[in-house]
Write a protein that holds these residues in place. Structure first.
Motif, PDB file in Angstrom:
ATOM      1  N   ALA A  20      30.100  27.340  34.554  1.00  0.00           N
ATOM      2  CA  ALA A  20      31.210  26.144  34.066  1.00  0.00           C
ATOM      3  C   ALA A  20      30.302  24.769  34.308  1.00  0.00           C
ATOM      4  O   ALA A  20      30.541  24.052  33.374  1.00  0.00           O
ATOM      5  N   THR A  23      28.223  24.306  31.214  1.00  0.00           N
ATOM      6  CA  THR A  23      28.840  24.052  29.946  1.00  0.00           C
ATOM      7  C   THR A  23      29.266  22.808  30.012  1.00  0.00           C
ATOM      8  O   THR A  23      29.366  22.049  28.939  1.00  0.00           O
ATOM      9  N   ARG A  24      29.725  22.064  31.111  1.00  0.00           N
ATOM     10  CA  ARG A  24      30.196  20.577  31.265  1.00  0.00           C
ATOM     11  C   ARG A  24      29.000  19.840  30.928  1.00  0.00           C
ATOM     12  O   ARG A  24      28.971  18.691  30.366  1.00  0.00           O
ATOM     13  N   HIS A  37      27.873  27.613  22.611  1.00  0.00           N
ATOM     14  CA  HIS A  37      28.285  28.293  23.703  1.00  0.00           C
ATOM     15  C   HIS A  37      27.100  28.646  24.717  1.00  0.00           C
ATOM     16  O   HIS A  37      25.971  28.520  24.138  1.00  0.00           O
ATOM     17  N   CYS A  51      30.957  30.995  28.342  1.00  0.00           N
ATOM     18  CA  CYS A  51      31.931  29.988  28.291  1.00  0.00           C
ATOM     19  C   CYS A  51      33.118  30.240  27.324  1.00  0.00           C
ATOM     20  O   CYS A  51      32.889  31.126  26.402  1.00  0.00           O
ATOM     21  N   PRO A  52      34.176  29.664  27.249  1.00  0.00           N
ATOM     22  CA  PRO A  52      35.326  29.539  26.100  1.00  0.00           C
ATOM     23  C   PRO A  52      34.857  29.464  24.743  1.00  0.00           C
ATOM     24  O   PRO A  52      33.696  28.686  24.528  1.00  0.00           O
ATOM     25  N   ARG A  56      38.509  24.981  22.857  1.00  0.00           N
ATOM     26  CA  ARG A  56      38.520  24.761  24.007  1.00  0.00           C
ATOM     27  C   ARG A  56      37.683  23.648  24.428  1.00  0.00           C
ATOM     28  O   ARG A  56      36.515  23.391  23.967  1.00  0.00           O
ATOM     29  N   LYS A  58      35.131  21.911  26.126  1.00  0.00           N
ATOM     30  CA  LYS A  58      33.958  22.525  27.285  1.00  0.00           C
ATOM     31  C   LYS A  58      33.615  21.519  28.238  1.00  0.00           C
ATOM     32  O   LYS A  58      32.865  21.631  29.161  1.00  0.00           O
ATOM     33  N   CYS A  61      35.218  22.682  31.396  1.00  0.00           N
ATOM     34  CA  CYS A  61      35.596  24.083  31.766  1.00  0.00           C
ATOM     35  C   CYS A  61      35.435  24.223  33.112  1.00  0.00           C
ATOM     36  O   CYS A  61      34.601  23.456  33.890  1.00  0.00           O
ATOM     37  N   ARG A  62      36.243  24.880  33.526  1.00  0.00           N
ATOM     38  CA  ARG A  62      36.308  25.417  35.173  1.00  0.00           C
ATOM     39  C   ARG A  62      35.803  26.760  35.570  1.00  0.00           C
ATOM     40  O   ARG A  62      35.955  27.708  34.366  1.00  0.00           O
ATOM     41  N   ASP A  65      38.132  29.412  33.724  1.00  0.00           N
ATOM     42  CA  ASP A  65      38.025  29.472  32.014  1.00  0.00           C
ATOM     43  C   ASP A  65      36.910  30.220  31.687  1.00  0.00           C
ATOM     44  O   ASP A  65      36.916  30.785  30.486  1.00  0.00           O
ATOM     45  N   VAL A  66      35.891  30.802  32.244  1.00  0.00           N
ATOM     46  CA  VAL A  66      34.689  31.646  32.007  1.00  0.00           C
ATOM     47  C   VAL A  66      35.015  32.942  31.840  1.00  0.00           C
ATOM     48  O   VAL A  66      36.063  33.421  32.541  1.00  0.00           O
TER      49      VAL A  66
END
Length: 236
Positions: A20, A23-24, A37, A51-52, A56, A58, A61-62, A65-66
């Motif tokens: 997560a 992703t952020r 992704h 990741c989503p 969504r 990104k 992302c928490r 959410d993964v």
């Protein structure tokens, strides 16, 4: 504007939190957003985290959410459409724990060139391959067979380009993959600028693998986490 103080490296993050955060960070750099992704192979080599998918945010992302998938999983709504490239890489090369796919502008520009240049113009991009693999098919990677083909093309290169599409970047850890991805986009921009000025380029006089080991030890890969932790931290 005063920048936030650098935060200590959040070492020991559990895998979902690690992915997560990755992703952020990539979202903060504009490397992934609606598209793009990143994945992380779990301790079970038959499963991976991703990741989503599209639609969504990104940058928000928490860990919850993964998604966790088997290597044989098929696309379903909410997942990245091109999850097959991740599954294929983790199946063929379990030592590659993370793969990032981006549509970032500089890498995509290189992917549109007839022969993408392989010159190394930055010390910190010494993972750049001496021959850049190029996926020529003008469609997305939407099944296991296509994923396997892309992985065979990529071989042991850290970067591969997808014609008119973007790039994939790999790492032995998710932190290495993130670090490489950010620098690959920056390096691609330097390459494009150097082609524009047309002046002779000085070759790097050291083998790339030797330079990588010298300039980019594993501790370097943590820099995005240390430097950007406060930027990508989410409120509860």
């Amino acid at each position: 504007m005063t920048e936030p103080a650098n935060r200590p490296d959040p070492g020991g993050q559990e895998p979902r939190a690690e992915l997560a955060t990755a992703t952020r960070i990539l979202a903060r750099h504009g490397m992934i957003g609606m598209f793009g992704h990143v994945s992380l192979l779990t301790e079970d080599p038959g499963r991976y985290l991703i990741c989503p998918g599209a639609g969504r945010r990104k940058d928000r992302c928490r860990p919850e959410d993964v998604h966790e998938l088997s290597l044989d999983a098929e696309f379903a709504p909410g997942l990245p459409l091109e999850l097959y490239m991740h599954a294929a890489m983790h199946r063929a090369h379990p030592e590659i724990r993370s793969l990032v796919h981006v549509h970032s502008p500089n890498l995509t520009a290189l992917a549109a060139m007839a022969e993408p240049p392989a010159e190394l113009l930055m010390l910190h991009a010494s993972f750049w391959p001496e021959h850049v693999p190029l996926w020529e098919r003008p469609e997305l990677v939407t099944d296991h067979a296509a994923g396997d083909e892309l992985v065979r093309l990529t071989g042991d290169s850290a970067v591969a380009l997808l014609r008119w599409h973007g790039a994939v970047v790999t790492g032995r850890t998710v932190r290495e993959a993130v670090f490489r991805t950010v620098l690959a986009e920056y390096h691609a921009g330097v390459v494009l600028a150097s082609l524009a000025h047309g002046r002779p380029l000085a070759p790097v006089p050291v083998p790339r693998d030797e330079l990588y080991a010298r300039v980019l030890p594993a501790t370097t890969h943590d820099m995005n986490w240390r430097f950007e932790g406060s930027y990508v931290e989410l409120d509860d």
